[in-house]
Design a protein around this motif. Sequence first.
Motif, PDB file in Angstrom:
ATOM      1  N   THR A  93      -8.146  44.841 -43.818  1.00  0.00           N
ATOM      2  CA  THR A  93      -6.878  44.664 -44.529  1.00  0.00           C
ATOM      3  C   THR A  93      -5.802  45.565 -43.932  1.00  0.00           C
ATOM      4  O   THR A  93      -4.658  45.130 -43.713  1.00  0.00           O
ATOM      5  CB  THR A  93      -7.056  44.993 -46.022  1.00  0.00           C
ATOM      6  N   ALA A  94      -6.153  46.825 -43.656  1.00  0.00           N
ATOM      7  CA  ALA A  94      -5.185  47.751 -43.062  1.00  0.00           C
ATOM      8  C   ALA A  94      -4.748  47.260 -41.675  1.00  0.00           C
ATOM      9  O   ALA A  94      -3.571  47.372 -41.307  1.00  0.00           O
ATOM     10  CB  ALA A  94      -5.784  49.153 -42.965  1.00  0.00           C
ATOM     11  N   TYR A  95      -5.683  46.717 -40.919  1.00  0.00           N
ATOM     12  CA  TYR A  95      -5.368  46.214 -39.576  1.00  0.00           C
ATOM     13  C   TYR A  95      -4.383  45.048 -39.653  1.00  0.00           C
ATOM     14  O   TYR A  95      -3.375  45.012 -38.936  1.00  0.00           O
ATOM     15  CB  TYR A  95      -6.660  45.776 -38.888  1.00  0.00           C
ATOM     16  N   ARG A 147       1.214  54.332 -33.642  1.00  0.00           N
ATOM     17  CA  ARG A 147       2.466  54.717 -32.997  1.00  0.00           C
ATOM     18  C   ARG A 147       2.294  55.971 -32.135  1.00  0.00           C
ATOM     19  O   ARG A 147       2.958  56.119 -31.116  1.00  0.00           O
ATOM     20  CB  ARG A 147       3.551  54.930 -34.063  1.00  0.00           C
ATOM     21  N   LEU A 148       1.399  56.850 -32.547  1.00  0.00           N
ATOM     22  CA  LEU A 148       1.094  58.008 -31.722  1.00  0.00           C
ATOM     23  C   LEU A 148       0.498  57.568 -30.388  1.00  0.00           C
ATOM     24  O   LEU A 148       0.859  58.096 -29.329  1.00  0.00           O
ATOM     25  CB  LEU A 148       0.117  58.936 -32.452  1.00  0.00           C
ATOM     26  N   GLY A 149      -0.398  56.589 -30.425  1.00  0.00           N
ATOM     27  CA  GLY A 149      -0.983  56.068 -29.197  1.00  0.00           C
ATOM     28  C   GLY A 149       0.064  55.488 -28.271  1.00  0.00           C
ATOM     29  O   GLY A 149       0.027  55.705 -27.049  1.00  0.00           O
ATOM     30  N   SER A 176      -2.563  49.521 -29.234  1.00  0.00           N
ATOM     31  CA  SER A 176      -2.997  50.795 -29.799  1.00  0.00           C
ATOM     32  C   SER A 176      -3.698  50.584 -31.133  1.00  0.00           C
ATOM     33  O   SER A 176      -4.750  51.185 -31.409  1.00  0.00           O
ATOM     34  CB  SER A 176      -1.782  51.721 -29.974  1.00  0.00           C
ATOM     35  N   LEU A 177      -3.128  49.712 -31.965  1.00  0.00           N
ATOM     36  CA  LEU A 177      -3.720  49.420 -33.270  1.00  0.00           C
ATOM     37  C   LEU A 177      -5.098  48.782 -33.119  1.00  0.00           C
ATOM     38  O   LEU A 177      -6.043  49.131 -33.837  1.00  0.00           O
ATOM     39  CB  LEU A 177      -2.786  48.488 -34.047  1.00  0.00           C
ATOM     40  N   THR A 178      -5.226  47.864 -32.170  1.00  0.00           N
ATOM     41  CA  THR A 178      -6.509  47.189 -31.956  1.00  0.00           C
ATOM     42  C   THR A 178      -7.574  48.173 -31.480  1.00  0.00           C
ATOM     43  O   THR A 178      -8.743  48.085 -31.876  1.00  0.00           O
ATOM     44  CB  THR A 178      -6.352  46.043 -30.953  1.00  0.00           C
ATOM     45  N   PHE A 212      -3.543  54.283 -39.951  1.00  0.00           N
ATOM     46  CA  PHE A 212      -3.444  53.257 -38.919  1.00  0.00           C
ATOM     47  C   PHE A 212      -2.002  53.133 -38.431  1.00  0.00           C
ATOM     48  O   PHE A 212      -1.756  52.997 -37.225  1.00  0.00           O
ATOM     49  CB  PHE A 212      -3.928  51.911 -39.461  1.00  0.00           C
ATOM     50  N   ALA A 213      -1.050  53.177 -39.364  1.00  0.00           N
ATOM     51  CA  ALA A 213       0.363  53.039 -38.990  1.00  0.00           C
ATOM     52  C   ALA A 213       0.810  54.209 -38.129  1.00  0.00           C
ATOM     53  O   ALA A 213       1.412  54.025 -37.059  1.00  0.00           O
ATOM     54  CB  ALA A 213       1.222  52.951 -40.252  1.00  0.00           C
TER      55      ALA A 213
END
Length: 411
Positions: free
Chosen positions: A131-133, A290-292, A312-314, A285-286
Amino acid sequence: MTARTDLSVTQGAALSVGAVLGTGLISLPALAAEAAGPASLVAWLALIVLSAPLAWTFAALGARYPDAGGVATYAGMAFGPRVAAAVGWTFYFAVPLGAPVAVAFTGGYVSDVLGGGRVTELATFLVIVGTAYVMNWFGLRISGRVQVVLSISLVTMLVVTVLAALPHLRREHLTPFAPHGWSGIGAAAALLVWGFAGWEALSSLSGEYRNPRRDVPRATLIAVAVVGVLYLAVATVSVLALGPALAGSRAPLADLLAIGLGGPVRTLTAVIAVVLTLGAVNAYFAGSSRLGVALADEGALPARVFGGRHRSLTFIFLGGIAAALMPLDLHTAALLVTGCFTLVYVIGTAAALRLLPPGWSRLTAGVAFAAVVGLLWLNGPTALLSLVIAGGSLVYQWIRVRSGQPVSPGR
């Protein structure tokens, strides 16, 4: 430097309390009791005492150098862009490793209601991180107001839990006080770093206060007091009310509410735990995705893998699933993550020793530095992962420099 948004002392204190009062508290009392028995209360007290100089150090940095970059910014100012990138790596790679741990805490509450043990816990993990993803993929946000409501819900649940358990406290539950020896206190303290991670948020928020030099210290004092009282109260009633059963509990707050109130409190507690955890995982995750991207833009991470928010999120999502499938017990997995948090604190307090002027604030930073170095040592062999991650960052940057592609100093 971050543009100010007129953050008041009360709002800043509330945000800081929310950052530190993580979802780990719903299971940390049980994990600490498993490591040290009733003597885990000594570890809780030690971490609460440590919170004061640690929080004050980051507040002093924030008041003097208001910036949203937090520890990474101060590490860069004190030691250069390579160390700043190492801080970024340590935090970034700790997120996918920490997601299964955070959700495992909640999975214990869900399986307590539905049964199914490990299968239910894994299903809970997949639902929450999935869900977060999806939410982050489409740019959906849990608003700041909702995050505040979630924090208030957690505080309310903790207060109700403490009050409900008070009539059931038993002094005999304090014996034997240290069934695993005094070394168990150190093991418990290393675990409890999970519950105290978040003080670095004080410096990240500093640029948003109306008057950082005046308001950051005030908000810090309020946050330290509130967090300390809540943590010690929950830990104490957990030990005195549940006794030996605490160490084996997968849902200690539900157990406390059950003996204090009865009724369908386990279901209610499980629902609250799921909602709180979803909010926390969504926020991590958010921020980390963004850090990545930022690290990739500065050349501190490979752009082909981490460049762009979706990539990055994946990585975080798939890394979290891989970590969840690893044959690690919850205790070891939590220590791997707390080792990363502790190393970030070591670098942050070391930076404070170089950046803060002589006086009370630098002396406090020295106390905090010595304490977090001690915690990193107490983390034992699991702390090596944080050192490997930081070392990997330095090696990657060295390779880029040798190939004529230097890392940008970023901000």
